[in-house]
Design a protein around this motif. Sequence first.
Motif, PDB file in Angstrom:
ATOM      1  N   GLY A   1      23.494 -53.018  -4.389  1.00  0.00           N
ATOM      2  CA  GLY A   1      22.193 -53.929  -4.423  1.00  0.00           C
ATOM      3  C   GLY A   1      22.605 -54.450  -5.856  1.00  0.00           C
ATOM      4  N   LEU A   2      23.683 -55.260  -5.934  1.00  0.00           N
ATOM      5  CA  LEU A   2      24.136 -56.325  -7.129  1.00  0.00           C
ATOM      6  C   LEU A   2      25.103 -57.056  -6.387  1.00  0.00           C
ATOM      7  CD1 LEU A   2      26.827 -53.234  -8.604  1.00  0.00           C
ATOM      8  CD2 LEU A   2      24.457 -54.352  -9.932  1.00  0.00           C
ATOM      9  N   ALA A   3      24.793 -58.331  -7.131  1.00  0.00           N
ATOM     10  CA  ALA A   3      25.436 -59.111  -6.840  1.00  0.00           C
ATOM     11  C   ALA A   3      26.582 -59.777  -6.921  1.00  0.00           C
ATOM     12  CB  ALA A   3      24.251 -60.496  -6.488  1.00  0.00           C
ATOM     13  N   PHE A   4      27.850 -59.744  -7.147  1.00  0.00           N
ATOM     14  CA  PHE A   4      29.304 -60.455  -7.916  1.00  0.00           C
ATOM     15  C   PHE A   4      29.485 -61.888  -7.843  1.00  0.00           C
ATOM     16  CE2 PHE A   4      29.418 -56.615  -6.207  1.00  0.00           C
ATOM     17  CZ  PHE A   4      30.365 -54.922  -7.150  1.00  0.00           C
ATOM     18  N   PRO A   5      29.229 -62.697  -9.290  1.00  0.00           N
ATOM     19  CA  PRO A   5      29.369 -63.847  -9.047  1.00  0.00           C
ATOM     20  C   PRO A   5      30.762 -64.826  -8.877  1.00  0.00           C
ATOM     21  CG  PRO A   5      29.689 -63.117 -11.304  1.00  0.00           C
ATOM     22  CD  PRO A   5      29.023 -61.936 -10.521  1.00  0.00           C
ATOM     23  N   ILE A   6      30.483 -65.502  -8.296  1.00  0.00           N
ATOM     24  CA  ILE A   6      31.379 -66.683  -7.812  1.00  0.00           C
ATOM     25  C   ILE A   6      31.619 -67.485  -8.877  1.00  0.00           C
ATOM     26  CG2 ILE A   6      33.412 -67.951  -5.941  1.00  0.00           C
ATOM     27  CD1 ILE A   6      31.679 -66.440  -4.174  1.00  0.00           C
ATOM     28  N   ARG A   7      32.699 -67.534  -9.768  1.00  0.00           N
ATOM     29  CA  ARG A   7      33.198 -68.131 -11.242  1.00  0.00           C
ATOM     30  C   ARG A   7      34.150 -69.234 -10.628  1.00  0.00           C
ATOM     31  NH1 ARG A   7      32.268 -63.907 -14.725  1.00  0.00           N
ATOM     32  NH2 ARG A   7      30.005 -64.229 -14.873  1.00  0.00           N
ATOM     33  N   ASN A   8      33.905 -70.524 -10.384  1.00  0.00           N
ATOM     34  CA  ASN A   8      34.992 -71.811  -9.994  1.00  0.00           C
ATOM     35  C   ASN A   8      36.533 -71.462  -9.056  1.00  0.00           C
ATOM     36  OD1 ASN A   8      35.062 -73.355 -11.886  1.00  0.00           O
ATOM     37  ND2 ASN A   8      35.911 -72.046 -13.752  1.00  0.00           N
ATOM     38  N   GLY A   9      35.793 -70.634  -8.222  1.00  0.00           N
ATOM     39  CA  GLY A   9      36.188 -70.590  -6.829  1.00  0.00           C
ATOM     40  C   GLY A   9      36.631 -69.000  -6.611  1.00  0.00           C
ATOM     41  N   ILE A  10      36.590 -68.213  -7.640  1.00  0.00           N
ATOM     42  CA  ILE A  10      36.985 -67.185  -8.357  1.00  0.00           C
ATOM     43  C   ILE A  10      36.033 -65.898  -7.946  1.00  0.00           C
ATOM     44  CG2 ILE A  10      38.812 -65.244  -9.264  1.00  0.00           C
ATOM     45  CD1 ILE A  10      39.963 -68.137 -10.676  1.00  0.00           C
ATOM     46  N   PRO A  11      35.798 -65.006  -6.823  1.00  0.00           N
ATOM     47  CA  PRO A  11      34.797 -63.283  -7.651  1.00  0.00           C
ATOM     48  C   PRO A  11      35.345 -62.847  -8.443  1.00  0.00           C
ATOM     49  CG  PRO A  11      35.863 -63.867  -5.292  1.00  0.00           C
ATOM     50  CD  PRO A  11      36.257 -65.105  -5.573  1.00  0.00           C
ATOM     51  N   VAL A  12      34.454 -62.603  -9.033  1.00  0.00           N
ATOM     52  CA  VAL A  12      34.562 -61.260 -10.439  1.00  0.00           C
ATOM     53  C   VAL A  12      33.634 -60.090  -9.940  1.00  0.00           C
ATOM     54  CG1 VAL A  12      33.557 -60.897 -13.088  1.00  0.00           C
ATOM     55  CG2 VAL A  12      34.031 -63.214 -11.763  1.00  0.00           C
ATOM     56  N   MET A  13      35.148 -59.809  -9.915  1.00  0.00           N
ATOM     57  CA  MET A  13      34.284 -58.051  -9.086  1.00  0.00           C
ATOM     58  C   MET A  13      33.633 -56.912 -10.011  1.00  0.00           C
ATOM     59  SD  MET A  13      34.230 -59.508  -6.019  1.00  0.00           S
ATOM     60  CE  MET A  13      33.734 -58.043  -5.700  1.00  0.00           C
ATOM     61  N   LEU A  14      32.893 -57.289 -11.052  1.00  0.00           N
ATOM     62  CA  LEU A  14      33.949 -56.450 -12.216  1.00  0.00           C
ATOM     63  C   LEU A  14      32.158 -55.998 -12.036  1.00  0.00           C
ATOM     64  CD1 LEU A  14      35.601 -58.312 -15.415  1.00  0.00           C
ATOM     65  CD2 LEU A  14      35.897 -55.805 -13.448  1.00  0.00           C
ATOM     66  N   VAL A  15      31.946 -54.511 -11.872  1.00  0.00           N
ATOM     67  CA  VAL A  15      30.050 -54.125 -11.808  1.00  0.00           C
ATOM     68  C   VAL A  15      30.196 -54.423 -13.146  1.00  0.00           C
ATOM     69  CG1 VAL A  15      28.781 -51.854 -11.604  1.00  0.00           C
ATOM     70  CG2 VAL A  15      30.778 -52.376 -10.720  1.00  0.00           C
ATOM     71  N   ASP A  16      30.194 -54.736 -14.656  1.00  0.00           N
ATOM     72  CA  ASP A  16      29.798 -54.991 -15.586  1.00  0.00           C
ATOM     73  C   ASP A  16      29.201 -56.579 -15.566  1.00  0.00           C
ATOM     74  OD1 ASP A  16      30.209 -52.425 -16.977  1.00  0.00           O
ATOM     75  OD2 ASP A  16      31.653 -53.293 -18.350  1.00  0.00           O
ATOM     76  N   GLU A  17      29.223 -57.091 -15.141  1.00  0.00           N
ATOM     77  CA  GLU A  17      29.699 -59.181 -14.591  1.00  0.00           C
ATOM     78  C   GLU A  17      28.496 -59.591 -13.124  1.00  0.00           C
ATOM     79  OE1 GLU A  17      30.386 -61.818 -16.538  1.00  0.00           O
ATOM     80  OE2 GLU A  17      31.744 -60.101 -18.006  1.00  0.00           O
ATOM     81  N   ALA A  18      28.455 -58.273 -12.898  1.00  0.00           N
ATOM     82  CA  ALA A  18      26.976 -58.254 -11.446  1.00  0.00           C
ATOM     83  C   ALA A  18      25.715 -58.645 -12.423  1.00  0.00           C
ATOM     84  CB  ALA A  18      27.404 -57.162 -10.372  1.00  0.00           C
ATOM     85  N   ARG A  19      25.014 -58.531 -11.548  1.00  0.00           N
ATOM     86  CA  ARG A  19      23.775 -59.342 -11.451  1.00  0.00           C
ATOM     87  C   ARG A  19      23.252 -57.815 -10.187  1.00  0.00           C
ATOM     88  NH1 ARG A  19      19.971 -61.025  -8.482  1.00  0.00           N
ATOM     89  NH2 ARG A  19      21.112 -63.142  -6.729  1.00  0.00           N
ATOM     90  N   VAL A  20      22.658 -57.348 -10.539  1.00  0.00           N
ATOM     91  CA  VAL A  20      20.782 -56.447 -10.086  1.00  0.00           C
ATOM     92  C   VAL A  20      20.190 -57.115  -9.568  1.00  0.00           C
ATOM     93  CG1 VAL A  20      19.473 -53.978 -10.247  1.00  0.00           C
ATOM     94  CG2 VAL A  20      21.351 -54.582 -12.013  1.00  0.00           C
ATOM     95  N   LEU A  21      20.675 -56.347  -8.137  1.00  0.00           N
ATOM     96  CA  LEU A  21      19.433 -57.323  -7.098  1.00  0.00           C
ATOM     97  C   LEU A  21      17.925 -56.903  -7.061  1.00  0.00           C
ATOM     98  CD1 LEU A  21      21.846 -56.818  -3.635  1.00  0.00           C
ATOM     99  CD2 LEU A  21      21.149 -59.180  -5.113  1.00  0.00           C
ATOM    100  N   ASP A  22      16.957 -57.862  -6.537  1.00  0.00           N
ATOM    101  CA  ASP A  22      15.909 -57.252  -6.894  1.00  0.00           C
ATOM    102  C   ASP A  22      15.334 -56.306  -5.035  1.00  0.00           C
ATOM    103  OD1 ASP A  22      14.885 -58.474  -9.091  1.00  0.00           O
ATOM    104  OD2 ASP A  22      14.432 -60.342  -8.186  1.00  0.00           O
ATOM    105  N   SER A  23      14.728 -55.461  -5.765  1.00  0.00           N
ATOM    106  CA  SER A  23      14.211 -54.649  -4.615  1.00  0.00           C
ATOM    107  C   SER A  23      13.601 -55.520  -3.720  1.00  0.00           C
ATOM    108  CB  SER A  23      13.384 -53.515  -4.299  1.00  0.00           C
ATOM    109  OG  SER A  23      13.135 -53.587  -5.681  1.00  0.00           O
TER     110      SER A  23
END
Length: 66
Positions: free
Chosen positions: A44-66
């Motif tokens: 239930g998470l969305a990990f951002p891609i910044r400058n073409g690089i995925p940020v695979m940190l749970v603390d940086e992820a956005r919680v998806l709406d249900s």
Amino acid sequence: MSEAQAPQGPAFDRRMLEALVCPETRGVLEYDATAQELISRGAGLAFPIRNGIPVMLVDEARVLDS
């Protein structure tokens, strides 16, 4: 140049999806080109891609709406 046409930095290489997994569930990720995120439905998470690089940190992820 309108905001919709403005460059967003380096593009994400979709071939990375073959090697990347969700750090929380170790499950498959989906690429959302519009939001520039990698989606983990299982976590239930969305990990951002910044400058073409995925940020695979749970603390940086956005919680998806249900």
